[in-house]
Each structure stands twice: as C-alpha cells, then as structure tokens.
Design an enzyme around this catalytic site. Structure first.
Site, short mmCIF file in Angstrom:
data_model
loop_
_atom_site.label_atom_id
_atom_site.label_comp_id
_atom_site.label_asym_id
_atom_site.label_seq_id
_atom_site.Cartn_x
_atom_site.Cartn_y
_atom_site.Cartn_z
CD GLU A 173 -3.08 -1.15 2.11
OE1 GLU A 173 -2.90 -0.52 3.16
OE2 GLU A 173 -4.13 -1.78 1.87
CD GLU A 362 -3.70 -6.38 2.33
OE1 GLU A 362 -4.58 -5.79 2.99
OE2 GLU A 362 -2.50 -6.14 2.41
#
Ligand code: BG6
Length: 467
Positions: A173, A362
């Site tokens: 991220e 994810e």
C-alpha cells in the site's frame, strides 16, 4: 460461475510478517518500526523499555507454528500464500554490510514448507515496517541513503530465494504514506507535505531499483507494486463533484502511474506547484524510474465517495483513507462500506489505465466471530462477503480483465493493522487469542474454511451469483 477463472488462477491468502510472526527479537531480529507501534499504524510511536510487551510481540506465533498453519492452507487447496519478509530479520539495524544468517534461514524453512504442498510464495519486501535503526539514524525514507540500504536488502533476498520465490511485491500500500507517514516512510506524523513527498519519491526510486534487481537476479521472476485500492465515486453527478473525485483518485493512482509507466504524470506538476511542494528529483532518478513493474497488485475492502462540499458531510475512516459514505451501501462492524461491484469497477479502471495483469492481494471482512458451545464458528457473513466479491472478479474476467490471482486477507486470524486488535477477525481459521493477549493460540476451522476449500477445488464454479 462456470469456467470464468483461468486454470492457473492463483487462489490463496495473504498475511504480513508483523501481524503474524511474533518472535519480535528472536534469532537476531532488530526492532522494526512496527514494534514501536503497539496500538497499530495510527498509534503513537512508543519507545520500548525493558519488560514492555505488545500484542504483536507474539502475534499468532506463526514464527514457530508455520508448519501447522501451512498444512491448513494446503488443506484448503491454496496455490499461493502472500506474506512479507521482515526486513529487520535480515538487516537488524538496516545499514549493516552483511545480512543476519538466522533471519535468512527462517524464510528458507518457511518457503520449503510451502513448496512441500506446491504453494507458491508471493512476497512483499516491505509491509508496513522497516528497521527502526534506519529511522533513528537516517530519518527513514527522508534520506536518500535509505534507497541504497533497501536495494542491498532486496538484492540479498532475491539472490537467496531466487529458486524458491518467483512473485514479488515492493511496498505494501505504497500510497498510504500520505495518511500514516511513520508506518509508510518512517517520518513523524506531523511532517510537512514536501518532506512526505520527498520520502515517497525516494521509495519510488527504491521500488524501481528493486524491480531492476529482480529482473537481473530471479529467473522467470515477476515483480509488482501494491496499491491501496481506495476507489472513490462522485457523491453526485454535479460536475464539481466529478472533478473533485478525479483529483482525489489521482492522489493514489499517482503511485501506480509512476510505477507502471515509469515517469511522474503531468497532473502532479500542478499539484506540487499549487501546494508549495518541493521534491528533489535527479536525472538519474528519472532514468531509474523507467524500470517498470510487471503487474499491478492492490488491496480492496471498500469504496467511498468524494464531494466538492466536504464540510456538509461526515467522513468515515476505512483502512487508511477518510471517505464520505455512500448512501447506497451497508457497512461492516468497523464502518467499512461493503461494495462488491466496486471491485469489478476497480479492476476495469486499473486494466484500462495500465494494460498490465492485476493481482488482488487483499480483500476480506473483518468481523467478530462467536465460538459456539460445540466449538463451531458459523461465519456466514464472511462467506457472503467473499462470495459476492469473487462473483464480481469473475465478471471482470469476463469483461476481459487479466487477473492473475486472489489472496484473501488474513486467511488465519491475525493482529489487525489499524488498531492492533485480535477481535477483528478475517480468517477461515480461528486463533484462540483475545485483545488482551489471553488464549491458547489453538487453531480451529471456521465454516468459511470448508466454503473456501470448495471454491478453490471447483476453480470458482461453486460461487453463487447471489450471496
Ligand atoms: C491493509 C493492510 O490496509 O488492510 C493490512 O495492508 C491490514 O496490513 C488490512 O491488516 C486490514 O486492515 P485492519 O486494520 O483491519 O487490519
């Protein structure tokens, strides 16, 4: 759902070292930035003293229990397991000349265990942590020197595991540093925007250097980036709302643009100018950035809205971003809005933009689970959430999007990142541990365990159009 998923689709799950391993000082590991955040990624940076303990110090003890956990993943039929290497196990302070052999040996054992079952590793080089020593001595990613330390680390693990690991990711991220600077780039939370974007620039250069090193060292290796897929919709069709939505989506797409296209997008020049942001970018940096990723990976939990009149609306925090809630969507117990169709939309947006293979690394529902008197855990809410998202993945594949795989977040319960809780559970496998750290750590199969096993065994054909 017949026949929509390709035969080599990488089904599996995703975890991160600091949320599962524990063993936070074992076998020569140094302190990582995560060890200084006992309250989670938004919590205060807490210096450690003799006798201190935090939930992540033991986490779910994956460091010692991985053989049992991998066997359970294999029982579900996993083709792939995403985890990260804790950089501070390999270079405990970050700036050593030579790596810590005991740390390297741990990941050899882990990858060998996965290989026994034919589970392919997907490895993140840095998932929300770096050696704490680098933040103390150099100011984390604020310093150019950190690029070199990261490259040394990346080259070390590529050389060591090049025959065991073919799929790599650089920074988890990477776009979240704007919102949690210490977690992302090792800078204090009150750092100004120029400092944060400079650190981000160093990280982008480091990511490109790792891509180059992977291409040089790992035969048939593929390396991707990792974005928090924080897609926003306009709250209304007012043109100003649409423009504001485009602006906010560019805040995170910018990272993918640099990593997938190899240069800063034009819109960032105006953004930097109008916000008084100075970033030092050398000609050599520009050349380095041209080494682009092979695939795009991202997390997806929720969507949100953007508006040109934000003062009129309350925002809700998701897994990093503050978003204006969408009146058409329901939310999880933690206030994250549930939007399976948004996943199909996001897959199409990213594929249209980059024309590179995509990997959903994810996705999942954090929820409280109840263990019944007979020991069963009937997590139909999780099954419904995952079913509905996977149905939309199948639709996106049908739209023509190239999707390499899907690793659901936290296939085994783990410590949550945002608040360091155990009670926010994502797993198909229950772990007996509570928020205070009590519990036997015993593993238990939930109802979703059998459901996911069937999904994988049928290559998605068992999914139900309506969850
Ligand atoms: C992602 C992170 O942002 O969201 C994971 O990459 C994290 O590390 C996941 O665990 C879910 O967030 P949380 O706060 O529910 O653990």
């Amino acid at each position: 759902m017949n026949g929509k998923f390709p035969h080599d689709f990488l089904w599996g799950g995703a975890v991160a070292a600091n949320q599962v391993e524990g063993a936070y000082l074992t076998d020569g590991k140094g302190l990582s930035t995560s060890d200084l955040q006992p309250q989670g990624i938004f919590g205060a940076i807490t210096p450690r003293h003799e006798g201190d303990s935090g939930i992540k110090d033991l986490a779910i003890d994956f460091y010692h229990r991985y053989p049992q956990d991998i066997a359970l993943f294999a029982e579900m039929g996993f083709k792939c397991l995403r985890t990260s290497i804790a950089w501070a196990r390999i270079f405990p302070q970050g700036d050593e000349e030579t790596p810590n052999e005991a740390g390297l040996a741990f990941y050899d054992r882990l990858f060998d265990e996965m290989a026994k079952y034919g589970i392919q590793p997907l490895i993140t080089l840095s998932h929300y942590e770096m050696p704490y020593g680098l933040t103390q001595k150099y100011g984390g990613w604020g310093s150019r020197a950190t690029i070199g330390f990261f490259e040394r680390y990346a080259r070390t693990v590529f050389e060591r595991y090049k025959h065991k690991v073919k799929h790599w990711l650089t920074f988890n991220e990477i776009n979240m540093s704007l919102h949690a600077p210490f977690t992302g780039v090792g800078l204090p939370a009150d750092s100004d925007k120029s400092a944060i974007y400079q650190a981000i620039h160093h990280q982008l250069v480091a990511s490109a250097r790792a891509v180059k090193a992977c291409h040089e060292i790992v035969p048939q290796g593929k390396i991707g980036n990792m974005l928090l897929g924080g897609i926003l919709y306009p709250l209304s069709c007012k043109p100003e709302d649409l423009l504001e939505t485009q602006r906010q989506n560019r805040d995170w797409l910018f990272f993918g643009d640099v990593q997938a296209r190899g240069y800063y997008p034009a819109y960032m020049q105006r953004f930097f100018r109008e916000n008084g942001i100075q970033v030092a970018i050398t000609e050599e940096d520009r050349q380095t950035l041209r080494e682009t990723i092979d695939f795009i990976s991202f997390s997806y939990y929720m969507s949100g809205c953007a508006t040109a009149d934000p003062e009129q609306y309350e925002t809700a925090r998701g897994n990093i971003l503050d978003m204006v809630p969408n009146p058409h969507l329901a939310s999880s117990e933690w206030g994250w809005q549930i939007d399976p169709v948004g996943l199909r939309y996001l897959l199409n947006v990213l594929y249209d933009r980059y024309q590179k293979p995509l990997f959903i690394v994810e996705n999942g529902l954090g929820a409280k689970d109840r263990v019944e008197a007979d020991g069963s855990i009937n997590d139909d809410y999780r099954i419904n959430y995952l079913n509905d998202h996977l149905v939309q993945v199948a639709e996106a594949i049908d739209d023509g999007v190239e999707v390499m795989g899907y690793t659901s977040w936290g296939p085994i319960d783990l410590v949550s990142a945002s608040k360091a809780e155990m009670s926010k559970r994502y797993g198909f496998i229950y772990v007996d541990r509570d928020d205070a750290g009590n519990g036997s750590l015993e593993r238990r199969r939930k109802k979703s365990f059998y459901w996911y096993r069937d999904v994988i065994h049928s290559n998605g054909n068992s999914l139900k159009q309506k969850g």
